[in-house]
Design a protein around this motif. Structure first.
Motif, PDB file in Angstrom:
ATOM      1  N   THR A  23       0.680  -1.341  -0.121  1.00  0.00           N
ATOM      2  CA  THR A  23      -0.491  -0.268  -0.419  1.00  0.00           C
ATOM      3  C   THR A  23       0.613   1.413  -0.165  1.00  0.00           C
ATOM      4  OG1 THR A  23      -2.224  -0.957   1.496  1.00  0.00           O
ATOM      5  CG2 THR A  23      -1.807   1.138   1.538  1.00  0.00           C
TER       6      THR A  23
ATOM      7  N   THR B 102      -4.307   5.627  -5.045  1.00  0.00           N
ATOM      8  CA  THR B 102      -5.526   5.753  -3.854  1.00  0.00           C
ATOM      9  C   THR B 102      -6.292   4.558  -3.733  1.00  0.00           C
ATOM     10  OG1 THR B 102      -6.127   8.279  -4.450  1.00  0.00           O
ATOM     11  CG2 THR B 102      -7.281   6.926  -2.985  1.00  0.00           C
TER      12      THR B 102
ATOM     13  N   THR C 172       0.802   3.833  -2.582  1.00  0.00           N
ATOM     14  CA  THR C 172       0.490   5.378  -2.422  1.00  0.00           C
ATOM     15  C   THR C 172       1.477   6.113  -2.774  1.00  0.00           C
ATOM     16  OG1 THR C 172      -0.621   4.166  -0.198  1.00  0.00           O
ATOM     17  CG2 THR C 172      -0.106   7.075  -0.361  1.00  0.00           C
TER      18      THR C 172
END
Lengths: 247, 82
Positions: free
Chosen positions: A81, A90, A85
């Motif tokens: 993640t 997103t 990011t």
């Protein structure tokens, strides 16, 4: 009018980098945002996430994703993640975002989702601890997805999951594995909000179209199902033009 | 009959759990003495690795590979959602 591009199950690693890019370079002429329904990588490693970010990042439109079960395989989903990011992508997990597009607010609530099965043939939160943990996970994710969907204030609301919210889009898969491909609780969550469109992946041998019990259109955008780099869906239409690019 | 079922199950688990493959979308069907693989993957390298690993694990089994590479061209149409 808003046009959304969507695909799932792209399973990027170093061997795949470059395959999607020619089609992605054309995406800003065809859609206002790109949504990806999980299984971004093959094993869920940060290195594969970098490959994904190289392939799907840096576009002229916003990119919104959820993770899939493959992205959890290495137990490094937090690092995955972070890589995404940092690349401007997103990542939703029982959360939402709003994109301002053409004077409209496009709301997207997303979650990986989980298995459990569908009405008449579903797992129950009963018995062994392992079974209660399994179904408890299903229920928790669906509850939080529902809360995310209901919290968004927008002109058009899209639900983005990896696991399927209805059985119709699994048609073509063996019946025996339906409980590992999705759950009815996700459909209930989607129906608890004014959702305009639900997108999911995970079912490579499934079907493209279905509807929730409440009537929300559902589309399985797993790459082997749509058989092109992405599909494009039009919301808030003023006029209908099925051609993406003038002849 | 049991042997046939076990072979297909073992190949499915190999394809999913092997750290160089991790594919859940491959179909495995046995035809006489030939195992036919179907489905689609994202690269030719992945397809070749699948065949290589199955042949290595089950050298006595003849493999026919019908695995395709999923097309990745841009779409030409849009679907209106209503």
């Amino acid at each position: 009018m808003i046009r959304i591009a969507a695909v799932g199950d792209v399973h990027v690693d170093k061997d795949v980098v470059g395959r999607y890019r020619p089609a992605l370079e054309q995406l800003p002429d065809r859609a206002d945002a790109l949504l990806i329904a999980g299984d971004l990588t093959r094993h869920g490693t940060p290195d594969e996430a970098k490959c994904f970010a190289t392939e799907f990042g840096g576009l002229a439109v916003p990119v919104v994703v959820v993770l899939g079960n493959h992205d959890h395989q290495s137990d490094q989903q937090q690092q995955v993640t972070e890589v995404l990011t940092d690349a401007g992508i997103t990542v939703l997990e029982c959360s939402s975002t709003v994109l301002e597009i053409n004077g409209h607010r496009l709301g997207i609530a997303g979650a990986k989702g989980f298995g459990g099965g569908f009405a008449g043939a579903c797992a129950s939160n009963f018995g062994e601890r392992e079974m209660k943990d399994f179904v408890g996970t299903t229920e928790d994710i669906a509850d939080r997805l529902g809360e995310s969907l209901r919290s968004v204030r927008c002109d058009a609301l899209v639900a983005l999951t990896h696991y399927a919210p209805v059985p119709e889009t699994l048609a073509g898969e063996p019946l025996e594995i339906y409980p590992f491909l999705g759950c009815y609780q996700l459909g209930n969550a989607i129906d608890s909000a004014p959702t305009a469109l639900a997108l999911h992946g995970h079912a490579h041998h499934g079907s493209e179209r279905g509807r929730t019990p409440g009537g929300v259109p559902v589309r399985n955008v797993a790459h082997p199902v749509i058989k092109q780099a992405y599909n494009v869906y039009q919301l808030l239409s003023e006029t209908v033009d099925s051609q993406l690019v003038p002849a | 009959m049991t042997v046939q079922f076990d072979l297909e199950a073992e190949i499915q688990r190999l394809l999913t759990e092997h750290d160089r493959i991790a594919e859940q979308g491959i179909t495995v069907h046995r035809r006489e003495n030939v195992v036919v693989l179907g489905g689609e993957v994202e690269s030719a390298e992945r397809r070749d690795e699948i065949c290589r690993q199955i042949t290595g694990r089950f050298p006595e089994i003849e493999i026919t590979c019908d695995i395709g590479i999923t097309r990745a061209q841009a779409p030409s149409e849009v679907e209106e959602i209503s």
